[in-house]
Design a protein around this motif. Structure first.
Motif, short mmCIF file in Angstrom:
data_model
loop_
_atom_site.label_atom_id
_atom_site.label_comp_id
_atom_site.label_asym_id
_atom_site.label_seq_id
_atom_site.Cartn_x
_atom_site.Cartn_y
_atom_site.Cartn_z
N GLN A 1 -10.33 -16.60 40.54
CA GLN A 1 -9.54 -17.76 40.15
C GLN A 1 -8.33 -17.39 39.29
O GLN A 1 -7.44 -18.21 39.09
CB GLN A 1 -10.40 -18.77 39.40
N GLU A 2 -8.27 -16.16 38.80
CA GLU A 2 -7.12 -15.72 38.01
C GLU A 2 -5.94 -15.32 38.91
O GLU A 2 -4.82 -15.18 38.44
CB GLU A 2 -7.50 -14.52 37.13
N TYR A 3 -6.20 -15.12 40.18
CA TYR A 3 -5.16 -14.61 41.08
C TYR A 3 -4.42 -15.76 41.77
O TYR A 3 -5.00 -16.80 42.06
CB TYR A 3 -5.76 -13.70 42.15
N THR A 4 -3.15 -15.51 42.06
CA THR A 4 -2.33 -16.45 42.81
C THR A 4 -1.88 -15.78 44.10
O THR A 4 -1.40 -14.64 44.08
CB THR A 4 -1.09 -16.90 42.01
N LEU A 5 -2.06 -16.46 45.20
CA LEU A 5 -1.58 -15.97 46.49
C LEU A 5 -0.44 -16.85 46.94
O LEU A 5 -0.59 -18.07 47.06
CB LEU A 5 -2.70 -15.99 47.53
N ILE A 6 0.72 -16.24 47.18
CA ILE A 6 1.87 -16.99 47.65
C ILE A 6 2.00 -16.77 49.15
O ILE A 6 2.04 -15.64 49.64
CB ILE A 6 3.15 -16.55 46.91
N LEU A 7 2.05 -17.87 49.86
CA LEU A 7 2.20 -17.85 51.31
C LEU A 7 3.55 -18.47 51.68
O LEU A 7 4.15 -19.18 50.88
CB LEU A 7 1.06 -18.63 51.97
N SER A 8 3.99 -18.21 52.91
CA SER A 8 5.34 -18.63 53.30
C SER A 8 5.37 -19.90 54.14
O SER A 8 6.45 -20.37 54.48
CB SER A 8 6.03 -17.49 54.07
N SER A 9 4.20 -20.45 54.47
CA SER A 9 4.18 -21.64 55.32
C SER A 9 2.84 -22.36 55.21
O SER A 9 1.84 -21.77 54.78
CB SER A 9 4.42 -21.26 56.78
#
Length: 387
Positions: free
Chosen positions: A156-164
């Motif tokens: 839960q500490e991690y952030t995943l950035i996606l493009s769509s």
């Protein structure tokens, strides 16, 4: 006094590895520069010997410094010392000199010995093509992606950035339920000024003297170049006065025979007069060629958010694209979709445009730029550090 978010951008790439990632990072910097001064973060650019760092410097971002990344030379001594230190104090003693540990965010996050202090990790995954086309990657690469995504999804500490949104759906499908934070950052194209270039001279430079389509994809198997060649083959007798121009480096680590197999097909089908490979060219020239074409063709079997489509939107240029859900999410003007598995369908679309040329519909790009600016503020929480 303004307190700026401190973001280290991972620019350890070059055009040989991925032109798309190079442009992606450069567009992030250009986007930050468009923000009002109080929201602009301080950037540290982590680069290597091969990174096109001069192109970043030419952006002239006001709050920036640079860190040249050099991996530790691993020998018996360093491995032994670091193994002991990890067991006793939880981290390595021997590290790179002056690694940018002051960053609030390292993006896209990458694992190395010096990053243990970053509890909030901002990862980026442009798409999940490995899950649909595992045959196009090595078993090592596939296993790494799966294990890495599982690890991210569980923390839960991690952030995943996606493009769509399409990529978000895939992440949920393959790795849900997940505990990590997920944000969507739909990138745009902030183009260099090409108004001073003479289109006729650019076309002459590359020997383009017929009506033409252009394909601007790297020569990776999932980019689906073969389908375009098959479509050309179906209409070349009817239309003798056109050519398809292919840009991009003619090699890939994923299939070293990929380009040569395309050439074999061209030779066997007697298509040389309708195909032009011009290699990796300056971005300004590429954009002029795209703008002067009958249309840009984007045939990929898989995309996360296409730089080519975004370029076409910024150029107000017509584009033929495969019927991926993500493509339909990305573009709805000046576009025709075709079955990405059907050379007949693409050939029909190309035939239609050669027979009945179309004018592009006016589609101002300003709204996309404004959405991107707000997206940057939200994703990197830039307002949260300013009073």
């Amino acid at each position: 006094m303004v307190k700026r978010r401190r973001i280290a951008l991972n620019y350890r790439v070059n055009y040989d590895f991925s032109a798309g990632i190079v442009i992606y990072i450069q567009n992030l910097i250009k986007g930050f520069k468009l923000l009002e001064d109080s929201l602009q973060p301080h950037l540290t650019i982590i680069y290597t010997e091969d990174s096109p760092i001069q192109e970043v410097k030419e952006i002239d971002y006001p709050y920036i410094d640079y860190f040249k990344y050099k991996p530790i030379r691993k020998n018996f001594f360093t491995k032994a010392i670091n193994k002991i230190s990890r067991e006793t104090i939880g981290t390595n003693i021997l590290r790179r000199y002056s690694f940018p540990s002051h960053a609030d965010i390292l993006y896209p996050y990458f694992d190395c010995d010096e990053n243990f202090f970053l509890k909030r990790r901002y990862y980026w995954k442009p798409d999940f093509q490995e899950m649909y086309y595992p045959q196009y990657v090595s078993q090592v690469e596939y296993s790494y992606v799966v294990e890495n995504m599982k690890r991210i999804a569980s923390n839960q500490e991690y952030t995943l950035i996606l493009s769509s949104q399409d990529s978000f759906n895939d992440f949920e499908k393959f790795f849900g339920p997940f505990r990590n934070r997920v944000k969507i950052l739909r990138f745009i194209s902030l183009l260099p000024d090409i108004s001073q270039l003479n289109p006729k001279q650019v076309l002459m430079k590359y020997g383009i003297d017929k009506k033409f389509f252009v394909v601007s994809n790297q020569f990776w198997p999932h980019k689906n170049h073969r389908l375009v060649l098959e479509a050309i083959n179906k209409i070349k007798e009817k239309h003798t006065d056109f050519v398809v121009v292919f840009t991009g480096k003619q090699s890939t680590y994923r299939d070293r025979e990929y380009f040569s197999k395309l050439q074999v097909y061209i030779n066997n089908e007697n298509m040389k007069d309708h195909v032009r490979f011009i290699g990796f060219i300056p971005r300004e020239d590429q954009l002029v060629i795209m703008k002067q074409s009958v249309a840009v063709i984007q045939p990929s079997l898989f995309e996360g958010w296409s730089t080519v489509i975004e370029d076409c939107k910024a150029l107000n240029q017509y584009v033929l694209v495969g019927d991926l859900a993500v493509n339909q999410e990305q573009v709805n003007k000046n576009v025709r979709f075709f079955n990405r598995h059907s050379a007949d369908d693409l050939a029909e679309q190309m035939d239609n445009l050669l027979t009945h040329p179309v004018k592009t519909e006016s589609a101002p790009y300003d709204e996309s730029i404004e959405r991107f600016k707000q997206n940057l503020i939200d994703v990197f929480e830039l307002e949260h550090v300013h009073s």
